[in-house]
Design an enzyme around this catalytic site. Sequence first.
Site, PDB file in Angstrom:
ATOM      1  N   GLN A   1     -16.723 -49.364  66.420  1.00 46.23           N
ATOM      2  CA  GLN A   1     -17.340 -48.517  65.401  1.00 46.23           C
ATOM      3  C   GLN A   1     -18.520 -47.817  66.060  1.00 46.23           C
ATOM      4  OE1 GLN A   1     -15.919 -48.589  61.935  1.00 46.23           O
ATOM      5  NE2 GLN A   1     -14.322 -49.289  63.347  1.00 46.23           N
TER       6      GLN A   1
ATOM      7  N   ALA B   1     -18.846 -49.674  52.686  1.00 44.60           N
ATOM      8  CA  ALA B   1     -17.978 -49.671  53.861  1.00 44.60           C
ATOM      9  C   ALA B   1     -18.289 -48.481  54.772  1.00 44.60           C
ATOM     10  CB  ALA B   1     -16.527 -49.643  53.427  1.00 44.60           C
ATOM     11  N   HIS B   2     -17.615 -48.444  55.898  1.00 46.43           N
ATOM     12  CA  HIS B   2     -17.919 -47.399  56.884  1.00 46.43           C
ATOM     13  C   HIS B   2     -17.609 -45.996  56.366  1.00 46.43           C
ATOM     14  CE1 HIS B   2     -13.806 -48.398  59.050  1.00 46.43           C
ATOM     15  NE2 HIS B   2     -13.661 -48.248  57.770  1.00 46.43           N
ATOM     16  N   ASN B   3     -18.507 -45.086  56.752  1.00 38.91           N
ATOM     17  CA  ASN B   3     -18.360 -43.668  56.439  1.00 38.91           C
ATOM     18  C   ASN B   3     -18.477 -43.317  54.965  1.00 38.91           C
ATOM     19  OD1 ASN B   3     -16.352 -44.136  59.073  1.00 38.91           O
ATOM     20  ND2 ASN B   3     -17.848 -42.492  59.201  1.00 38.91           N
TER      21      ASN B   3
ATOM     22  N   SER C   1     -15.097 -44.304  53.576  1.00 38.70           N
ATOM     23  CA  SER C   1     -15.027 -42.845  53.527  1.00 38.70           C
ATOM     24  C   SER C   1     -15.152 -42.256  52.128  1.00 38.70           C
ATOM     25  CB  SER C   1     -13.730 -42.328  54.172  1.00 38.70           C
ATOM     26  OG  SER C   1     -13.683 -42.739  55.522  1.00 38.70           O
TER      27      SER C   1
END
Lengths: 345, 345, 345
Positions: free
Chosen positions: A197, A238-240, A258
């Site tokens: 990541q 979460a990521h993004n 996302s």
Amino acid sequence: MKRWTLAELAKETGAQLRGNADLMITGLATLRSAGPEQLSFLANPLYRSALAVTGAGAVILREEDAADFDGNALIAANPYAVYAALTHHFDRTPRREPGIHASAVVDPDAVIDPSAVIGARAVIESGAVIGPACVIEPGAFIGARVSLGQGCHVRANAVIHHDCVLGNRVVIHSGAVIGDDGFGFAPANGRWNKIAQIGRVVIHDDADIGANTTIDRGALDDTVIHQGVIIDNLVMIAHNVEVGAHTAIAGCCGISGSTKIGSWCVLAGGVGLVGHIEVCDKVHITGMTMVTKSITKPGSYSSGTAFDTTDNWKKMAVRLKKLDETTRRLRELEGLVQQLTSKTD
Amino acid sequence: MKRWTLAELAKETGAQLRGNADLMITGLATLRSAGPEQLSFLANPLYRSALAVTGAGAVILREEDAADFDGNALIAANPYAVYAALTHHFDRTPRREPGIHASAVVDPDAVIDPSAVIGARAVIESGAVIGPACVIEPGAFIGARVSLGQGCHVRANAVIHHDCVLGNRVVIHSGAVIGDDGFGFAPANGRWNKIAQIGRVVIHDDADIGANTTIDRGALDDTVIHQGVIIDNLVMIAHNVEVGAHTAIAGCCGISGSTKIGSWCVLAGGVGLVGHIEVCDKVHITGMTMVTKSITKPGSYSSGTAFDTTDNWKKMAVRLKKLDETTRRLRELEGLVQQLTSKTD
Amino acid sequence: MKRWTLAELAKETGAQLRGNADLMITGLATLRSAGPEQLSFLANPLYRSALAVTGAGAVILREEDAADFDGNALIAANPYAVYAALTHHFDRTPRREPGIHASAVVDPDAVIDPSAVIGARAVIESGAVIGPACVIEPGAFIGARVSLGQGCHVRANAVIHHDCVLGNRVVIHSGAVIGDDGFGFAPANGRWNKIAQIGRVVIHDDADIGANTTIDRGALDDTVIHQGVIIDNLVMIAHNVEVGAHTAIAGCCGISGSTKIGSWCVLAGGVGLVGHIEVCDKVHITGMTMVTKSITKPGSYSSGTAFDTTDNWKKMAVRLKKLDETTRRLRELEGLVQQLTSKTD
């Protein structure tokens, strides 16, 4: 004990004083528990009945409520905001002296502003930049090249991993983990293959991140928390993900990868959002709602079922599993009744 | 290895011994995995079939179950409680020597009982009082003026913020955060304005707080956890919540601000309660239920839908969105059928 | 800055090179944000439209997508896996030098491989075994007799309690708590009596455990996480759960005690499973589903209701509470219509 006259508090907050200007205020309390040296407030009409019986030395309230109240008062258009401002006088969160505690481990390549506090056992890694008036409480971990602006507060045992960026006055509560890896794995060769990541977490000014909340670093681009966002405890970002300015996220929510949330949204507790969707500005989502598609109109949204006794609920649940069949039976019956109606006409 | 004769264990627990009094017991195990030196137990009738095939040296069971079993036995009215008592013989949780580890950071104004253990890297701030036989594991943080009674156990990397009060024998598991700020902000001037949280968290005797659980300090009054409450991991207890004595809260529950829960309640996993409601004593709430109103009668409560294959679930979900319309169609049809019935009579 | 030619990256991954073999690649980026020195990828057909407008120096894609793209390309059957492999070149997670930091507290009875890294303020207790190339980040706690194989990575402020066993290359993210006590109490004598948790947590090779996730030790037998399992943040794994190889569990899931999950399952975010059930291999459970019974057939399962505007949802919820009555009204009406039909025939 610190104390203020009612006149001093009125002047400080711009509220209109009514009654004993010299009354000494030593604390704040709810209408039901306040005593003669304490200031209380009435913001929620539900509590108006408590006004008649309060023992408070004075009460912050709106002009329309002041008419029903004989006691000392601070009259203001927004009593809750006046109360909020005054709470800081009575805050007992320890103030720490600037400087680096002897037991902290600070990499020589980190840059610590002299007005910052680095608490006992804190670890600051290489290349980190800690701005003026920041407070890093004991046991916190600040990874390599992390950048904190001015007046940030990282509470005991919180973790911020490498390369993340915090603006000014950002608060990270205890146990929160900022910038650990997003949950990214590619299935291949009969296993999950870790995707490094390489994005960051960027948190803008005045955001407040709750205890034990986790905000994962981006896979490629960054995870972004915009200005003034408030996030409660045990929330998973979460990521993004991108959270728009001034959005409030209550405890136990989970936002999948996302997904983008607009500004001035409110997510009540336990809400879940799937990944890769967008929620526009000014959306309110009620508790424990599951959001599976983008929301493009401001307003209030919900899912779930009302609770009931378990016995009633079980009957409902059995019927619900057959709802498709039940609805088809209704359709069929409508056809039959139409036939009957034409026959008997 | 420590070992006990069956007779010793019978005497200690008040159970009735049947069989070989001199049998050496070196451990506890489930009926399915126990060997000839191990003691097992039968508490749940669902596992009665395992009794026939167990290799256990002896079994703790009820008198009515003992009739079907030829082996060595400890006979008791409550086998599960006897098993619970005996587990402590076989507990391998490290016992720590009283005293303060050289790497701990203890403020000179903290008061540490000489029988207490302060582990490596723990931080104890000014004015904290750590009572007799308390164990503060490595990396834990105890804030200013926190008070711990006798025999409390604060596990590795847990956090207790300033001014919180724990009674006797309270256990705080790893990563739990006690007394961080409640989620209180007043909207004004186009932003969320932080409300200092000036209440405390008060946890009474024998409470047990799970790993990574968070209990926020009160806004004005305290957040209160009463005697004997047991709380599992990753539970969120918001500011000014009150949890009644002996209530059990399973993992991943979230209790919103100012809600009061009675005593001897059981919340299964993932339950959510909105704020400002009351739940009376002896209420059982099944897993993942959303409680949106006060509960005034003891009993069991539920919400949610039964799970199904995703295909079936999708059909149901589509029908459910139209349930209001469907119910109105039924009402209309009932009217038509009544007309038809009167016509054909 | 590290850089690679496109030819080097093609060779390393076995992808087919098309275009400028000498193109220098300095980073990875999404199709929308990539620049001329960056490599991007197309794995999800949803993003195919971005291919036309990307500024990426080169793109990893499938042969069928390559036909629509003029630029430099790495052509591969599984572009996502190629991308995953290349991310590790650009990972900025700090590499740490082997050895024990001066501020770490390592018990003399612990065994630390010389190639392992023990970070600042980490605590390693008596009898722990840390294998070759393990990295224990700052502030982590490794309890007595814990065993870590080769290449494990325990991130900042994570906790592993006594006697737990990790295989090779296991990753424990920040704030995760492994091996704290299961939630076991026996009701007797008007209180909850603690059951010492004497099992362990055993985590097999290549498992990855998310930030602030908790995995409780077993009551008697062990809690077991099999090879290659990936678990996201804030997940609760109760005592004696068993998770089969290569299963993926997304954030905020909760698995109750003694439940067994098969291999290659996927649990989306917020899923809850009751205790003492079994889920077979290759089951997919959609987000926030409540699983109350064993699942014996591979496939996809769901529960919950679709979200709607709060106004529509309220109407639905009221109707739903009466669904049992509504279904009975339908049944009655069917009877009446049948009577009418026979009369009018």
